[in-house]
Design a protein around this motif. Structure first.
Motif, PDB file in Angstrom:
ATOM      1  N   ASN A  16       0.799  -1.221   0.000  1.00 16.78           N
ATOM      2  CA  ASN A  16       0.000   0.000   0.000  1.00 16.78           C
ATOM      3  C   ASN A  16       0.830   1.270   0.000  1.00 16.78           C
ATOM      4  OD1 ASN A  16      -2.403  -1.437  -0.010  1.00 16.78           O
ATOM      5  ND2 ASN A  16      -2.391  -1.628   2.217  1.00 16.78           N
ATOM      6  N   GLU A  17       2.071   1.189  -0.412  1.00 15.94           N
ATOM      7  CA  GLU A  17       2.899   2.375  -0.503  1.00 15.94           C
ATOM      8  C   GLU A  17       2.608   3.054  -1.831  1.00 15.94           C
ATOM      9  OE1 GLU A  17       6.631   0.488   1.975  1.00 15.94           O
ATOM     10  OE2 GLU A  17       6.961   1.286  -0.018  1.00 15.94           O
ATOM     11  N   SER A  18       2.693   4.353  -1.856  1.00 16.36           N
ATOM     12  CA  SER A  18       2.407   5.074  -3.083  1.00 16.36           C
ATOM     13  C   SER A  18       3.613   5.134  -4.006  1.00 16.36           C
ATOM     14  CB  SER A  18       1.938   6.489  -2.744  1.00 16.36           C
ATOM     15  OG  SER A  18       2.959   7.177  -2.041  1.00 16.36           O
ATOM     16  N   LYS A  19       4.775   4.733  -3.542  1.00  9.06           N
ATOM     17  CA  LYS A  19       5.993   4.793  -4.336  1.00  9.06           C
ATOM     18  C   LYS A  19       6.169   3.494  -5.122  1.00  9.06           C
ATOM     19  CE  LYS A  19       9.960   4.629  -2.294  1.00  9.06           C
ATOM     20  NZ  LYS A  19      11.147   4.892  -1.512  1.00  9.06           N
ATOM     21  N   LEU A  20       6.388   3.611  -6.413  1.00  2.67           N
ATOM     22  CA  LEU A  20       6.572   2.462  -7.279  1.00  2.67           C
ATOM     23  C   LEU A  20       7.926   1.818  -7.010  1.00  2.67           C
ATOM     24  CD1 LEU A  20       5.279   0.936  -9.692  1.00  2.67           C
ATOM     25  CD2 LEU A  20       6.537   2.490 -11.175  1.00  2.67           C
ATOM     26  N   LYS A  21       7.921   0.509  -6.747  1.00  2.00           N
ATOM     27  CA  LYS A  21       9.161  -0.225  -6.507  1.00  2.00           C
ATOM     28  C   LYS A  21       9.629  -0.954  -7.760  1.00  2.00           C
ATOM     29  CE  LYS A  21       8.689  -0.936  -1.580  1.00  2.00           C
ATOM     30  NZ  LYS A  21       8.828  -1.875  -0.494  1.00  2.00           N
ATOM     31  N   TYR A  22       8.666  -1.480  -8.534  1.00  2.00           N
ATOM     32  CA  TYR A  22       8.999  -2.191  -9.765  1.00  2.00           C
ATOM     33  C   TYR A  22       7.767  -2.284 -10.634  1.00  2.00           C
ATOM     34  CZ  TYR A  22       7.018  -6.094  -7.108  1.00  2.00           C
ATOM     35  OH  TYR A  22       6.196  -6.892  -6.362  1.00  2.00           O
ATOM     36  N   ASP A  23       7.981  -2.508 -11.945  1.00  2.00           N
ATOM     37  CA  ASP A  23       6.895  -2.828 -12.857  1.00  2.00           C
ATOM     38  C   ASP A  23       7.450  -3.718 -13.966  1.00  2.00           C
ATOM     39  OD1 ASP A  23       8.245  -0.904 -14.355  1.00  2.00           O
ATOM     40  OD2 ASP A  23       6.527   0.398 -14.621  1.00  2.00           O
TER      41      ASP A  23
ATOM     42  N   ALA B 172       8.112 -14.593 -24.948  1.00  2.00           N
ATOM     43  CA  ALA B 172       8.477 -15.818 -24.228  1.00  2.00           C
ATOM     44  C   ALA B 172       9.248 -15.565 -22.930  1.00  2.00           C
ATOM     45  CB  ALA B 172       9.271 -16.764 -25.119  1.00  2.00           C
ATOM     46  N   ASP B 173       9.418 -14.337 -22.565  1.00  2.00           N
ATOM     47  CA  ASP B 173      10.133 -13.968 -21.344  1.00  2.00           C
ATOM     48  C   ASP B 173       9.317 -12.889 -20.634  1.00  2.00           C
ATOM     49  OD1 ASP B 173      12.321 -15.622 -21.991  1.00  2.00           O
ATOM     50  OD2 ASP B 173      13.317 -14.014 -23.092  1.00  2.00           O
ATOM     51  N   ILE B 174       9.840 -12.413 -19.511  1.00  2.00           N
ATOM     52  CA  ILE B 174       9.247 -11.249 -18.865  1.00  2.00           C
ATOM     53  C   ILE B 174      10.376 -10.324 -18.443  1.00  2.00           C
ATOM     54  CG2 ILE B 174       9.170 -12.259 -16.543  1.00  2.00           C
ATOM     55  CD1 ILE B 174       6.449 -10.699 -16.221  1.00  2.00           C
ATOM     56  N   GLY B 175      10.140  -9.055 -18.658  1.00  2.00           N
ATOM     57  CA  GLY B 175      11.120  -8.061 -18.251  1.00  2.00           C
ATOM     58  C   GLY B 175      10.567  -7.238 -17.109  1.00  2.00           C
ATOM     59  N   PHE B 176      11.467  -6.639 -16.355  1.00  2.00           N
ATOM     60  CA  PHE B 176      11.025  -5.732 -15.296  1.00  2.00           C
ATOM     61  C   PHE B 176      11.969  -4.560 -15.161  1.00  2.00           C
ATOM     62  CE2 PHE B 176      13.730  -8.683 -12.856  1.00  2.00           C
ATOM     63  CZ  PHE B 176      14.515  -7.803 -12.113  1.00  2.00           C
ATOM     64  N   TYR B 177      11.417  -3.486 -14.639  1.00  2.00           N
ATOM     65  CA  TYR B 177      12.182  -2.330 -14.199  1.00  2.00           C
ATOM     66  C   TYR B 177      12.093  -2.317 -12.686  1.00  2.00           C
ATOM     67  CZ  TYR B 177      11.763  -0.560 -18.983  1.00  2.00           C
ATOM     68  OH  TYR B 177      11.807  -0.413 -20.345  1.00  2.00           O
ATOM     69  N   ALA B 178      13.200  -2.050 -12.025  1.00  2.00           N
ATOM     70  CA  ALA B 178      13.202  -1.896 -10.570  1.00  2.00           C
ATOM     71  C   ALA B 178      13.731  -0.501 -10.273  1.00  2.00           C
ATOM     72  CB  ALA B 178      14.080  -2.954  -9.906  1.00  2.00           C
TER      73      ALA B 178
ATOM     74  N   PHE C 137      11.145 -12.420  -7.607  1.00  2.00           N
ATOM     75  CA  PHE C 137      10.402 -13.437  -6.857  1.00  2.00           C
ATOM     76  C   PHE C 137       8.895 -13.267  -7.010  1.00  2.00           C
ATOM     77  CE2 PHE C 137      14.470 -14.465  -5.060  1.00  2.00           C
ATOM     78  CZ  PHE C 137      14.389 -15.853  -5.015  1.00  2.00           C
ATOM     79  N   ASN C 138       8.433 -12.048  -7.292  1.00  2.00           N
ATOM     80  CA  ASN C 138       7.001 -11.852  -7.513  1.00  2.00           C
ATOM     81  C   ASN C 138       6.559 -12.422  -8.860  1.00  2.00           C
ATOM     82  OD1 ASN C 138       4.589 -10.822  -6.247  1.00  2.00           O
ATOM     83  ND2 ASN C 138       4.512  -9.369  -7.938  1.00  2.00           N
TER      84      ASN C 138
ATOM     85  N   PHE D 273      17.337   5.645  -9.271  1.00  2.00           N
ATOM     86  CA  PHE D 273      17.984   4.555  -9.986  1.00  2.00           C
ATOM     87  C   PHE D 273      16.924   3.688 -10.636  1.00  2.00           C
ATOM     88  CE2 PHE D 273      21.091   6.077  -7.075  1.00  2.00           C
ATOM     89  CZ  PHE D 273      22.290   5.938  -7.747  1.00  2.00           C
ATOM     90  N   LYS D 274      17.208   3.263 -11.865  1.00  2.00           N
ATOM     91  CA  LYS D 274      16.290   2.417 -12.628  1.00  2.00           C
ATOM     92  C   LYS D 274      17.102   1.260 -13.203  1.00  2.00           C
ATOM     93  CE  LYS D 274      13.088   2.660 -16.550  1.00  2.00           C
ATOM     94  NZ  LYS D 274      12.534   3.566 -17.579  1.00  2.00           N
ATOM     95  N   LEU D 275      16.680   0.041 -12.876  1.00  2.00           N
ATOM     96  CA  LEU D 275      17.318  -1.168 -13.375  1.00  2.00           C
ATOM     97  C   LEU D 275      16.373  -1.852 -14.341  1.00  2.00           C
ATOM     98  CD1 LEU D 275      18.460  -2.677  -9.932  1.00  2.00           C
ATOM     99  CD2 LEU D 275      19.560  -0.873 -11.259  1.00  2.00           C
ATOM    100  N   ARG D 276      16.931  -2.446 -15.380  1.00  2.00           N
ATOM    101  CA  ARG D 276      16.108  -3.220 -16.324  1.00  2.00           C
ATOM    102  C   ARG D 276      16.708  -4.597 -16.473  1.00  2.00           C
ATOM    103  NH1 ARG D 276      15.804  -0.556 -21.864  1.00  2.00           N
ATOM    104  NH2 ARG D 276      17.938  -1.306 -21.969  1.00  2.00           N
ATOM    105  N   ALA D 277      15.855  -5.625 -16.393  1.00  2.00           N
ATOM    106  CA  ALA D 277      16.307  -7.011 -16.551  1.00  2.00           C
ATOM    107  C   ALA D 277      15.221  -7.824 -17.243  1.00  2.00           C
ATOM    108  CB  ALA D 277      16.644  -7.623 -15.192  1.00  2.00           C
ATOM    109  N   ILE D 278      15.651  -8.874 -17.909  1.00  2.00           N
ATOM    110  CA  ILE D 278      14.723  -9.802 -18.557  1.00  2.00           C
ATOM    111  C   ILE D 278      14.982 -11.197 -17.995  1.00  2.00           C
ATOM    112  CG2 ILE D 278      14.052 -10.878 -20.748  1.00  2.00           C
ATOM    113  CD1 ILE D 278      14.775  -8.209 -22.115  1.00  2.00           C
TER     114      ILE D 278
END
Length: 156
Positions: A6-13, A19-25, A42-43, A148-153
């Protein structure tokens, strides 16, 4: 978009990759962004809100740059999940720059991680997607105005 506790600050999306999934942290520090990368990974595997903090593991890794450090960090977490049958839902990360005094061109980064979670119990932890591997494809670590913004697949 994923929100946490319930935090208003985005942690990741997440973003779509064939065939994969990517995320930004994201994080206000490099440490926080790497912690949120652990949460994001882990999510993908299970609902981390159901993962208790009964077990802990600590590890250190050293890499030649921040992208390699992100890869090695996520790989180590995936290795612990696969070998010790653990899911993690809380991370404390400390990243230090290590400079070789004998060479001004050699520097490394050391990451220390303290991860908390619990043994996998499929009666509690509903499976989402199996992460087979971390990829270097499009992986990046950026800083913009103190964020800081990280991107991974992740290979599913």
């Amino acid at each position: 978009m994923a929100m946490e506790n319930n935090e208003s600050k985005l942690k990741y999306d997440y973003f779509d990759v064939t065939a994969d999934i990517g995320f930004y942290a994201y994080g206000n520090s490099l440490d926080e962004a790497y912690e949120n990368a652990g949460l994001a990974m882990f999510n993908v595997i299970t609902d981390i809100s159901k993962v208790k903090k009964d077990e802990s593991r600590e590890f250190e890794i050293v890499s030649e740059d921040l992208v390699s450090l992100l890869y090695d960090y996520l790989e180590e977490l995936l290795f612990l999940q696969d070998t010790e049958f653990l899911f993690f839902s809380d991370f404390k990360v400390n990243i230090e720059k290590i400079v070789d005094e004998n060479s001004s061109s050699l520097e490394n980064y050391k990451l220390t991680c303290f991860a908390c979670g619990e043994e996998i119990d499929w009666n509690v932890h509903s499976p989402k997607s199996e992460v087979k591997a971390i990829t270097f494809h499009k992986m990046c670590v950026k800083e913009d105005n103190g964020v800081f913004k990280l991107r991974a697949i992740l290979d599913l």
